[in-house]
Design a protein around this motif. Structure first.
Motif, PDB file in Angstrom:
ATOM      1  N   LYS A   1       0.832  -1.203   0.000  1.00 28.13           N
ATOM      2  CA  LYS A   1       0.000   0.000   0.000  1.00 28.13           C
ATOM      3  C   LYS A   1       0.871   1.259   0.000  1.00 28.13           C
ATOM      4  CE  LYS A   1      -3.639   2.342   2.624  1.00 28.13           C
ATOM      5  NZ  LYS A   1      -2.944   3.617   2.538  1.00 28.13           N
ATOM      6  N   THR A   2       1.856   1.299   0.898  1.00 23.82           N
ATOM      7  CA  THR A   2       2.669   2.520   0.986  1.00 23.82           C
ATOM      8  C   THR A   2       3.534   2.693  -0.258  1.00 23.82           C
ATOM      9  OG1 THR A   2       4.380   1.331   2.241  1.00 23.82           O
ATOM     10  CG2 THR A   2       2.701   2.531   3.511  1.00 23.82           C
ATOM     11  N   LEU A   3       3.945   1.577  -0.830  1.00 22.04           N
ATOM     12  CA  LEU A   3       4.752   1.680  -2.058  1.00 22.04           C
ATOM     13  C   LEU A   3       3.889   2.169  -3.217  1.00 22.04           C
ATOM     14  CD1 LEU A   3       7.511   1.270  -3.379  1.00 22.04           C
ATOM     15  CD2 LEU A   3       6.892  -1.114  -3.811  1.00 22.04           C
ATOM     16  N   ALA A   4       2.664   1.660  -3.301  1.00 20.51           N
ATOM     17  CA  ALA A   4       1.752   2.128  -4.346  1.00 20.51           C
ATOM     18  C   ALA A   4       1.481   3.618  -4.183  1.00 20.51           C
ATOM     19  CB  ALA A   4       0.444   1.335  -4.291  1.00 20.51           C
ATOM     20  N   ASP A   5       1.296   4.060  -2.939  1.00 19.60           N
ATOM     21  CA  ASP A   5       1.096   5.497  -2.676  1.00 19.60           C
ATOM     22  C   ASP A   5       2.289   6.304  -3.191  1.00 19.60           C
ATOM     23  OD1 ASP A   5      -1.294   4.996  -1.458  1.00 19.60           O
ATOM     24  OD2 ASP A   5      -0.502   5.070   0.590  1.00 19.60           O
ATOM     25  N   ALA A   6       3.478   5.834  -2.835  1.00 21.54           N
ATOM     26  CA  ALA A   6       4.694   6.575  -3.186  1.00 21.54           C
ATOM     27  C   ALA A   6       4.895   6.623  -4.696  1.00 21.54           C
ATOM     28  CB  ALA A   6       5.900   5.913  -2.515  1.00 21.54           C
ATOM     29  N   LEU A   7       4.675   5.484  -5.366  1.00 15.59           N
ATOM     30  CA  LEU A   7       4.892   5.447  -6.817  1.00 15.59           C
ATOM     31  C   LEU A   7       3.828   6.269  -7.537  1.00 15.59           C
ATOM     32  CD1 LEU A   7       5.955   1.710  -7.363  1.00 15.59           C
ATOM     33  CD2 LEU A   7       7.404   3.738  -7.181  1.00 15.59           C
ATOM     34  N   SER A   8       2.623   6.241  -7.015  1.00 14.24           N
ATOM     35  CA  SER A   8       1.542   7.036  -7.612  1.00 14.24           C
ATOM     36  C   SER A   8       1.885   8.521  -7.521  1.00 14.24           C
ATOM     37  CB  SER A   8       0.230   6.738  -6.898  1.00 14.24           C
ATOM     38  OG  SER A   8      -0.744   7.675  -7.265  1.00 14.24           O
ATOM     39  N   GLU A   9       2.371   8.911  -6.351  1.00 11.92           N
ATOM     40  CA  GLU A   9       2.720  10.319  -6.153  1.00 11.92           C
ATOM     41  C   GLU A   9       3.874  10.723  -7.068  1.00 11.92           C
ATOM     42  OE1 GLU A   9       3.103  11.330  -2.005  1.00 11.92           O
ATOM     43  OE2 GLU A   9       4.457  12.970  -2.504  1.00 11.92           O
ATOM     44  N   GLU A  10       4.845   9.823  -7.189  1.00 11.60           N
ATOM     45  CA  GLU A  10       6.037  10.142  -7.997  1.00 11.60           C
ATOM     46  C   GLU A  10       5.709  10.220  -9.486  1.00 11.60           C
ATOM     47  OE1 GLU A  10       9.606   8.141  -6.826  1.00 11.60           O
ATOM     48  OE2 GLU A  10      10.315   8.013  -8.893  1.00 11.60           O
ATOM     49  N   SER A  11       4.832   9.293  -9.942  1.00  9.10           N
ATOM     50  CA  SER A  11       4.576   9.235 -11.384  1.00  9.10           C
ATOM     51  C   SER A  11       3.377  10.083 -11.801  1.00  9.10           C
ATOM     52  CB  SER A  11       4.317   7.785 -11.805  1.00  9.10           C
ATOM     53  OG  SER A  11       3.102   7.333 -11.220  1.00  9.10           O
ATOM     54  N   GLY A  12       2.541  10.445 -10.835  1.00  4.53           N
ATOM     55  CA  GLY A  12       1.331  11.182 -11.180  1.00  4.53           C
ATOM     56  C   GLY A  12       0.212  10.277 -11.654  1.00  4.53           C
ATOM     57  N   GLU A  13       0.448   8.971 -11.648  1.00  2.00           N
ATOM     58  CA  GLU A  13      -0.614   8.038 -12.041  1.00  2.00           C
ATOM     59  C   GLU A  13      -1.656   7.956 -10.946  1.00  2.00           C
ATOM     60  OE1 GLU A  13      -0.026   4.070 -13.535  1.00  2.00           O
ATOM     61  OE2 GLU A  13       1.964   4.660 -14.272  1.00  2.00           O
ATOM     62  N   PRO A  14      -2.947   7.867 -11.310  1.00  2.00           N
ATOM     63  CA  PRO A  14      -3.979   7.767 -10.261  1.00  2.00           C
ATOM     64  C   PRO A  14      -3.831   6.470  -9.481  1.00  2.00           C
ATOM     65  CG  PRO A  14      -4.929   7.417 -12.450  1.00  2.00           C
ATOM     66  CD  PRO A  14      -3.519   7.854 -12.655  1.00  2.00           C
ATOM     67  N   LEU A  15      -4.028   6.593  -8.201  1.00  2.00           N
ATOM     68  CA  LEU A  15      -3.929   5.418  -7.339  1.00  2.00           C
ATOM     69  C   LEU A  15      -5.268   4.694  -7.350  1.00  2.00           C
ATOM     70  CD1 LEU A  15      -2.277   3.821  -5.290  1.00  2.00           C
ATOM     71  CD2 LEU A  15      -3.066   5.396  -3.526  1.00  2.00           C
ATOM     72  N   ASP A  16      -5.299   3.511  -7.902  1.00  2.00           N
ATOM     73  CA  ASP A  16      -6.531   2.732  -7.909  1.00  2.00           C
ATOM     74  C   ASP A  16      -6.202   1.288  -7.555  1.00  2.00           C
ATOM     75  OD1 ASP A  16      -5.321   1.662 -10.133  1.00  2.00           O
ATOM     76  OD2 ASP A  16      -6.554   2.777 -11.566  1.00  2.00           O
ATOM     77  N   GLU A  17      -7.239   0.473  -7.550  1.00  2.00           N
ATOM     78  CA  GLU A  17      -7.053  -0.926  -7.153  1.00  2.00           C
ATOM     79  C   GLU A  17      -6.110  -1.646  -8.119  1.00  2.00           C
ATOM     80  OE1 GLU A  17      -7.826  -2.477  -4.341  1.00  2.00           O
ATOM     81  OE2 GLU A  17      -8.339  -0.416  -3.822  1.00  2.00           O
ATOM     82  N   GLY A  18      -6.197  -1.251  -9.400  1.00  2.00           N
ATOM     83  CA  GLY A  18      -5.327  -1.884 -10.399  1.00  2.00           C
ATOM     84  C   GLY A  18      -3.868  -1.668 -10.078  1.00  2.00           C
ATOM     85  N   LEU A  19      -3.518  -0.436  -9.737  1.00  2.00           N
ATOM     86  CA  LEU A  19      -2.120  -0.129  -9.423  1.00  2.00           C
ATOM     87  C   LEU A  19      -1.694  -0.857  -8.144  1.00  2.00           C
ATOM     88  CD1 LEU A  19       0.497   1.399  -9.969  1.00  2.00           C
ATOM     89  CD2 LEU A  19      -0.428   3.342  -8.696  1.00  2.00           C
ATOM     90  N   ARG A  20      -2.588  -0.823  -7.140  1.00  2.00           N
ATOM     91  CA  ARG A  20      -2.251  -1.505  -5.876  1.00  2.00           C
ATOM     92  C   ARG A  20      -1.997  -3.001  -6.115  1.00  2.00           C
ATOM     93  NH1 ARG A  20      -6.352   1.652  -3.014  1.00  2.00           N
ATOM     94  NH2 ARG A  20      -5.271   3.267  -1.835  1.00  2.00           N
ATOM     95  N   GLY A  21      -2.864  -3.593  -6.947  1.00  2.00           N
ATOM     96  CA  GLY A  21      -2.711  -5.025  -7.231  1.00  2.00           C
ATOM     97  C   GLY A  21      -1.403  -5.311  -7.954  1.00  2.00           C
ATOM     98  N   SER A  22      -1.055  -4.434  -8.904  1.00  2.00           N
ATOM     99  CA  SER A  22       0.188  -4.625  -9.656  1.00  2.00           C
ATOM    100  C   SER A  22       1.393  -4.526  -8.740  1.00  2.00           C
ATOM    101  CB  SER A  22       0.319  -3.563 -10.752  1.00  2.00           C
ATOM    102  OG  SER A  22      -0.728  -3.690 -11.657  1.00  2.00           O
ATOM    103  N   ILE A  23       1.346  -3.569  -7.821  1.00  2.00           N
ATOM    104  CA  ILE A  23       2.477  -3.396  -6.902  1.00  2.00           C
ATOM    105  C   ILE A  23       2.594  -4.597  -5.965  1.00  2.00           C
ATOM    106  CG2 ILE A  23       3.412  -1.972  -5.030  1.00  2.00           C
ATOM    107  CD1 ILE A  23       3.656  -0.725  -7.840  1.00  2.00           C
ATOM    108  N   ALA A  24       1.448  -5.104  -5.519  1.00  2.00           N
ATOM    109  CA  ALA A  24       1.484  -6.293  -4.651  1.00  2.00           C
ATOM    110  C   ALA A  24       2.099  -7.475  -5.399  1.00  2.00           C
ATOM    111  CB  ALA A  24       0.073  -6.634  -4.178  1.00  2.00           C
ATOM    112  N   GLN A  25       1.696  -7.613  -6.653  1.00  2.00           N
ATOM    113  CA  GLN A  25       2.271  -8.702  -7.470  1.00  2.00           C
ATOM    114  C   GLN A  25       3.764  -8.511  -7.673  1.00  2.00           C
ATOM    115  OE1 GLN A  25       0.152  -8.933 -11.156  1.00  2.00           O
ATOM    116  NE2 GLN A  25      -1.306 -10.454 -10.376  1.00  2.00           N
ATOM    117  N   LEU A  26       4.147  -7.257  -7.915  1.00  2.00           N
ATOM    118  CA  LEU A  26       5.575  -6.962  -8.126  1.00  2.00           C
ATOM    119  C   LEU A  26       6.386  -7.331  -6.886  1.00  2.00           C
ATOM    120  CD1 LEU A  26       7.964  -5.667  -9.630  1.00  2.00           C
ATOM    121  CD2 LEU A  26       7.227  -3.450  -8.732  1.00  2.00           C
TER     122      LEU A  26
END
Lengths: 102, 302
Positions: free
Chosen positions: A57-82
């Motif tokens: 969760k915190t990594l998804a938050d950080a990457l979303s903030e850094e890239s400007g990509e919207p934080l959604d379930e898709g991104l969170r799921g991808s980060i968890a998989q990563l």
């Protein structure tokens, strides 16, 4: 057994030798003596994890903030998989299981 | 005194192979070669005539012997390769003793050259600058290499790209070039003056004939070269010649996976491959016409 989404992960900076070509990365991981080919997102995530522990969760938050990509379930799921993939490869370690969020 | 192999007569060479062994300088390696129950002197004489003899007293990087077991000399005679007392390969028919010796020497080198980053690669040089052709078997690197050394390039190696980690230069290792199948006639047509030994039919790799390296390449075997270009060749029937730049990460991957000892060398291997890829321009070459491929490589010099 948990799915790991509430766990924190960390990597050790001194274990990595990085080479960067444009937006692609080659990583030599000293403990395993293996070479890994990473895309930009994976490389940035791993570099973050070498600085301090993150959960998915915190990594998804950080990457979303850094890239400007919207934080959604898709991104969170991808980060968890990563994170799970990086753990399987031995590049990060899980340091603790945290209480699941709401 | 002539210290080259052509200073020996056929009879002297045969005797040395059968008794004490032939001390031979093969690039940066000294080998002692023996045979028993097999007559390889004439062929060795023609393909190795320009090589220097090593010091009789050694030390030797490896001792090899190709022998025909006495019990098998009369019915279906065999050739067995021995390396420092071991027997790493299955026996082959005695008629394939010379290719077996050549494969065996390559195998010894691959096992003894870990101080270098060892690429599965042909390499040629002109004006001090070298082109490496890392490739898997069957991609046409030996054929292309044979063509280039008959058009003014110096042979560094058709099989081993030996990168010295201390200065990143290429260490030459000129050896007879094993041409296979259609490549034999292609090179006969391309370079009628090149010396090719007999064709050994139906080996595990098909028909094989060895091309003698140019004398100048052997004489300059201690003169390293600067790697400038990485060219990943692929022969494709009827394909137009295409030489296209290759991105760094892809070149890194190709070099690392074509290295015999990348993982053995660990982090040092990673560092050496990185420096090699960063210091070279990398290309992918697809070809079917050998003259056009040679022109494309010559074009890199400009």
């Amino acid at each position: 057994m948990t799915d790991g989404t509430a766990s924190a992960y960390i990597a050790r900076r001194s274990d990595f030798c990085w080479e960067e070509w444009d937006d692609r990365y080659v990583l030599f991981y000293v403990p395993s003596q293996k070479t890994h080919y990473l895309n930009q997102t994976s490389a940035i995530a791993l570099q973050r994890l070498a600085e301090s522990p993150y959960t998915a969760k915190t990594l998804a938050d950080a990457l979303s903030e850094e890239s400007g990509e919207p934080l959604d379930e898709g991104l969170r799921g991808s980060i968890a998989q990563l994170l799970q993939h990086l753990e399987t490869q031995g590049l990060v370690v899980r340091i603790t299981d945290l209480e699941p969020g709401p | 005194m002539n210290n080259r192999l052509d200073g020996l007569t056929d009879g002297q060479l045969s005797q040395r192979l059968r008794t004490d062994g032939l001390p031979l300088k093969i690039g940066c390696f000294d080998a002692r070669i023996r045979t028993s129950g097999l007559e390889l002197a004439t062929l060795a004489h023609s393909l190795y005539r320009d090589y220097s003899l090593a010091d009789d007293d050694g030390p030797f990087d490896f001792h090899v012997r190709v022998a025909s077991p006495l019990a098998r000399r009369f019915t279906r005679p065999q050739a067995v390769f021995h390396w420092d007392g071991g027997q790493p390969f299955e026996p082959l028919p005695a008629g394939l003793a010379f290719p077996l010796l050549e494969w065996g020497i390559n195998w010894c080198i691959a096992n003894r050259a870990h101080r270098y980053l060892m690429l599965h690669s042909a390499c040629v040089e002109k004006n001090g600058d070298a082109v490496l052709f890392p490739a898997w078997p069957g991609h046409g690197k030996t054929t292309l290499c044979a063509a280039l050394i008959n058009r003014g390039w110096r042979l560094l190696s058709d099989e081993f790209g030996l990168v010295r980690p201390e200065d990143d230069l290429l260490q030459p290792l000129p050896r007879p070039l094993p041409l296979k199948n259609e490549s034999i006639e292609v090179i006969r047509g391309f370079a009628p003056d090149a010396y090719l030994g007999p064709v050994f039919p139906k080996t595990r790799k098909g028909d094989v004939a060895h091309m003698r390296p140019p004398a100048d390449s052997i004489a300059r075997a201690e003169e390293p070269a600067v790697p400038r270009w990485l060219v990943f060749p692929r022969w494709v029937a009827d394909s137009p010649t295409k030489l296209e730049p290759m991105p760094g990460p892809e070149a890194f991957f190709m070099v690392a996976t074509n290295a015999f000892n990348y993982e053995v060398r660990g982090e040092a291997g990673f560092r050496t491959v990185t420096r090699l890829v960063r210091s070279c321009s990398a290309y992918r070459l697809v070809y079917s016409n050998l003259e056009e491929a040679v022109d494309a490589i010559n074009g890199l010099l400009n």
